[in-house]
Enzyme design. Sequence first.
Site, PDB file in Angstrom:
ATOM      1  N   GLU A 102       1.075  -1.534   0.083  1.00  0.00           N
ATOM      2  CA  GLU A 102       0.452   0.266  -0.243  1.00  0.00           C
ATOM      3  C   GLU A 102       0.376   0.560  -0.111  1.00  0.00           C
ATOM      4  O   GLU A 102       0.214   2.515  -0.656  1.00  0.00           O
ATOM      5  CB  GLU A 102      -1.020   0.126   1.222  1.00  0.00           C
ATOM      6  N   ASP A 308     -12.956  -5.920  -1.219  1.00  0.00           N
ATOM      7  CA  ASP A 308     -12.939  -7.284  -1.267  1.00  0.00           C
ATOM      8  C   ASP A 308     -14.887  -7.158   0.038  1.00  0.00           C
ATOM      9  O   ASP A 308     -15.338  -6.438   0.516  1.00  0.00           O
ATOM     10  CB  ASP A 308     -13.380  -8.690   0.086  1.00  0.00           C
TER      11      ASP A 308
END
Length: 357
Positions: A102, A308
């Site tokens: 990230e 998700d």
Amino acid sequence: MPASSHASSKEKLVASSTVQPKTLPPKHSGETSRVERPNGRKVKAMAGMSTKTDDSNDYAAPAAAVKKTKRPQGCHMIFTDNVPKQQAPAERLAIMAAMPKELEGLVLAMGPSISVQTVAMRDFYLGNIAGRPCVVVLSRIGKAAAAATTAILIETFKVTEIVFAGLAGGIHRSVQIGDIVVASSLIQHDLDARPLFDRYEVPMLGLAQFAPDPALSRALAGHAEAYLKELSAQGGPAPSALAAGARHPRAHLGLVATGDIFVSDPACGAEIQGRLPEALCVEMEGAAMAQVCYEFGVPYAVMRVVSDHANQHAKDHFAHFLEQWAGRYTCGVLLKFMASRDQSGASRSIPEPAQPA
């Protein structure tokens, strides 16, 4: 214990220990602390991070594709034992994330003069992005890790603003894989000190939800929406292709729920959504960082990308998104955000964010 007796005990406890709300303190100033390292120790890239870039884009290539980690061309990592003490910048933004993927593109964006300080087993990358002083750090996963990293950023590195960016599991029907959620408030969904305090209430603070800085959040939401429009215009496979009935990714502004749980059970996700129907997504660090920032009076914002749906597919979808998309999203939004900031640290030319669905 009788109800009246319990109520009286709680009132006495709260009255004697509740921290009163306070206004933001003056800007931090002072010296950054230095960390001595053994002579001859070599600089290592962030764990799991490759510093080699792919010619086809501006983002770092997956670490697995590089046999030997190389320093970016022209990039000179500097240990603080070779650097004289310096005054901390009047304005310094910190960017945090829990996973190396990230952050890797942001470390590369800091260019040729990165310095690295290690405090409490964490490497803090100091430099400039788009000409603005900043610190980039991997907090690691979970509330305690995020809180500790936040305190170090404020006390040791004298940062004046903090942005947390990373992935999250979507639990609200309006969010889809590939969407971006900028927090308008944060709550710890697993905090429960009943019967001493109400559910979700942080003991001694009298708060259950923490509100990020409106200007920072508005800026992030605007740049998130702009990035997603560019992503949609490029065509080709999109992260939302993992979801049934895929649409173009959207930006949202809403409640983010934090807990020390990686939610991968549909029943667990539904249970959290049932208790907190306004929550858009679940993650593991944001509200802990928010609490520390609130107590120190430091402005902050949280941006989460939905990887998700916090269900039985969460593990696979999260892993795929982390490898293929996390760095692109983080860099795509935050580099725009940094480039838009003027000399005072305020954002300019901010597009209006989309209304939450």
